[in-house]
Design a protein around this motif. Structure first.
Motif, PDB file in Angstrom:
ATOM      1  N   GLU A   1       0.830  -1.202   0.000  1.00  0.00           N
ATOM      2  CA  GLU A   1       0.000   0.000   0.000  1.00  0.00           C
ATOM      3  C   GLU A   1       0.868   1.256   0.000  1.00  0.00           C
ATOM      4  OE1 GLU A   1      -2.446  -0.458   3.390  1.00  0.00           O
ATOM      5  OE2 GLU A   1      -3.593  -2.152   2.568  1.00  0.00           O
ATOM      6  N   ALA A   2       1.961   1.225   0.781  1.00  0.00           N
ATOM      7  CA  ALA A   2       2.851   2.382   0.803  1.00  0.00           C
ATOM      8  C   ALA A   2       3.515   2.587  -0.548  1.00  0.00           C
ATOM      9  CB  ALA A   2       3.910   2.195   1.889  1.00  0.00           C
ATOM     10  N   ALA A   3       3.913   1.495  -1.214  1.00  0.00           N
ATOM     11  CA  ALA A   3       4.534   1.612  -2.529  1.00  0.00           C
ATOM     12  C   ALA A   3       3.558   2.194  -3.547  1.00  0.00           C
ATOM     13  CB  ALA A   3       5.043   0.250  -2.989  1.00  0.00           C
ATOM     14  N   ARG A   4       2.308   1.775  -3.485  1.00  0.00           N
ATOM     15  CA  ARG A   4       1.319   2.287  -4.433  1.00  0.00           C
ATOM     16  C   ARG A   4       0.982   3.740  -4.147  1.00  0.00           C
ATOM     17  NH1 ARG A   4      -2.225  -3.293  -3.951  1.00  0.00           N
ATOM     18  NH2 ARG A   4      -0.689  -4.595  -5.078  1.00  0.00           N
ATOM     19  N   ILE A   5       0.963   4.131  -2.859  1.00  0.00           N
ATOM     20  CA  ILE A   5       0.739   5.538  -2.526  1.00  0.00           C
ATOM     21  C   ILE A   5       1.866   6.399  -3.076  1.00  0.00           C
ATOM     22  CG2 ILE A   5       0.645   7.175  -0.601  1.00  0.00           C
ATOM     23  CD1 ILE A   5      -0.845   5.046   1.003  1.00  0.00           C
ATOM     24  N   ASP A   6       3.090   5.861  -3.064  1.00  0.00           N
ATOM     25  CA  ASP A   6       4.233   6.592  -3.613  1.00  0.00           C
ATOM     26  C   ASP A   6       4.252   6.592  -5.135  1.00  0.00           C
ATOM     27  OD1 ASP A   6       5.104   7.206  -1.107  1.00  0.00           O
ATOM     28  OD2 ASP A   6       6.551   5.544  -0.985  1.00  0.00           O
ATOM     29  N   GLY A   7       3.269   5.948  -5.737  1.00  0.00           N
ATOM     30  CA  GLY A   7       3.187   5.949  -7.194  1.00  0.00           C
ATOM     31  C   GLY A   7       3.977   4.850  -7.863  1.00  0.00           C
ATOM     32  N   ALA A   8       4.344   3.808  -7.123  1.00  0.00           N
ATOM     33  CA  ALA A   8       5.120   2.724  -7.710  1.00  0.00           C
ATOM     34  C   ALA A   8       4.255   1.903  -8.651  1.00  0.00           C
ATOM     35  CB  ALA A   8       5.701   1.829  -6.613  1.00  0.00           C
TER      36      ALA A   8
ATOM     37  N   ARG B   1       8.324  -1.524 -10.330  1.00  0.00           N
ATOM     38  CA  ARG B   1       8.997  -0.985  -9.152  1.00  0.00           C
ATOM     39  C   ARG B   1       8.517  -1.662  -7.886  1.00  0.00           C
ATOM     40  NH1 ARG B   1       8.523   5.267  -7.039  1.00  0.00           N
ATOM     41  NH2 ARG B   1       9.835   5.039  -5.183  1.00  0.00           N
ATOM     42  N   GLU B   2       7.223  -1.969  -7.807  1.00  0.00           N
ATOM     43  CA  GLU B   2       6.688  -2.671  -6.640  1.00  0.00           C
ATOM     44  C   GLU B   2       7.326  -4.039  -6.482  1.00  0.00           C
ATOM     45  OE1 GLU B   2       2.520  -4.823  -5.966  1.00  0.00           O
ATOM     46  OE2 GLU B   2       2.320  -2.643  -6.063  1.00  0.00           O
TER      47      GLU B   2
ATOM     48  N   THR C   1      11.077  -3.514  -5.264  1.00  0.00           N
ATOM     49  CA  THR C   1      11.261  -2.867  -3.961  1.00  0.00           C
ATOM     50  C   THR C   1      10.560  -3.580  -2.817  1.00  0.00           C
ATOM     51  OG1 THR C   1       9.382  -1.389  -4.396  1.00  0.00           O
ATOM     52  CG2 THR C   1      11.585  -0.597  -5.000  1.00  0.00           C
TER      53      THR C   1
END
Length: 311
Positions: free
Chosen positions: A209-216, A220-221, A224
């Motif tokens: 969820e944090a990666a998607r909020i950062d626009g990953a 990239r997801e 990372t």
């Protein structure tokens, strides 16, 4: 009275310090007694035969007559004889099909399944893991029928108008080894996928969820979040698949018997052929010891690389 109390206090402190330095539980010697039966079985059925094989590798022996001393000749032949080097080259090719491709496919499928919800996950896991519970003899017989000149693959190619691609897949020296490798990919991919899916379940969803909020994005997801979280599972999968590729015998024996010519001969099959068919027990033993050393070295490298990165 005071002096006696001080002496007793000092004695208690010394005893407490002595026991703090020792590990809790039974003394270390007792621990060795617990593992002694397992060590005895391990030494009797693994280390002793391995030592006998190492001794035979230093001899010229046909299995019947009196053996003669060979020294390092059998090992020297492994480096100079192209017929003895070829099986190891074939095993290196099979590493691509048995280890690299299944791990890559398993990671790709895991990344997709962790990003998108799929119904019937238990069913798909069972189907993909099915090759692991089948005897390799059954797998070899089934795929030998599929890849035969009149088999299912050629029939399917002919049905869609690709008759020019039909051939004897296991009888063509250009395609026999890749054909055996494809079977290995089919067998090992399910194992890798099940390992990776089990590992992905313990990755916190908050990281995704944090990666998607950062626009990953998906790529990239994966690099990372998913891949770092599956480091231990990747190590296990690589170890199991590398060992499976290098000790491959039954699949080659059932499908091609090392042919055509020696196009699919691998070290384990060559050990069997030299020991039981051509009467070159010393050469077979040297190849077996070398194969054991190669497997040990590769698995150690895989483990060390993963542990080094985890630190």
């Amino acid at each position: 009275m005071r002096a006696a109390a001080q002496d007793r206090g000092g004695m208690v402190r010394r005893l407490a310090g002595r026991y703090r330095k020792r590990a809790p539980g039974e003394p270390r010697a007792v621990g060795y007694l617990y593992i002694l039966p397992a060590l005895a079985v391990f030494g009797l059925f693994l280390l002793w035969p391995l030592g006998q094989t190492a001794w035979l590798s230093l001899l010229h022996w046909d299995g019947l007559t009196r053996a003669t001393w060979a020294g390092w000749d059998n090992y020297r032949d492994l480096l100079t004889d192209p017929q003895l080097r070829a099986p190891f080259a074939h095993a290196a090719v099979l590493l691509l099909f048995y280890a690299v491709l299944p791990v890559a496919a398993g990671l790709l499928l895991t990344a997709a399944l962790t990003r998108f919800r799929v119904r019937g996950m238990t069913f798909f896991r069972t189907v993909l893991f099915l090759p692991q519970v089948l005897a390799m003899v059954v797998v070899g017989v089934a795929w030998r029928s599929i890849l035969a000149p009149d088999g299912l693959l050629n029939d399917a190619l002919g049905a869609v108008g690709l008759d020019g691609l039909t051939r004897s897949w296991l009888g063509d020296d250009r395609f026999a080894l890749p054909a055996v490798g494809v079977i290995g990919t089919w067998v090992e991919t399910g194992l890798c996928l099940v390992l990776f899916l089990a590992g992905a379940q313990r990755i916190p969803r908050e990281l995704y969820e944090a990666a998607r909020i950062d626009g990953a994005g998906a790529v990239r997801e994966f690099f990372t979040v998913t891949l770092p979280g599956l480091r231990a599972e990747v190590s296990v999968a690589l170890t199991l698949t590398v060992v499976a590729a290098l000790r491959n015998f039954d699949l080659v024996y059932i499908t091609t018997s090392g042919g055509p010519g020696n196009a699919t001969s691998v070290p384990a099959y060559e050990v069997y052929r030299r020991a039981f068919e051509t009467g070159e027990v010393g050469s077979a033993s040297a190849m077996g010891i070398t194969l054991t050393a190669v497997i040990f070295a590769l698995t150690l490298v895989v483990t060390r690389l993963v542990e080094g990165r985890s630190r």
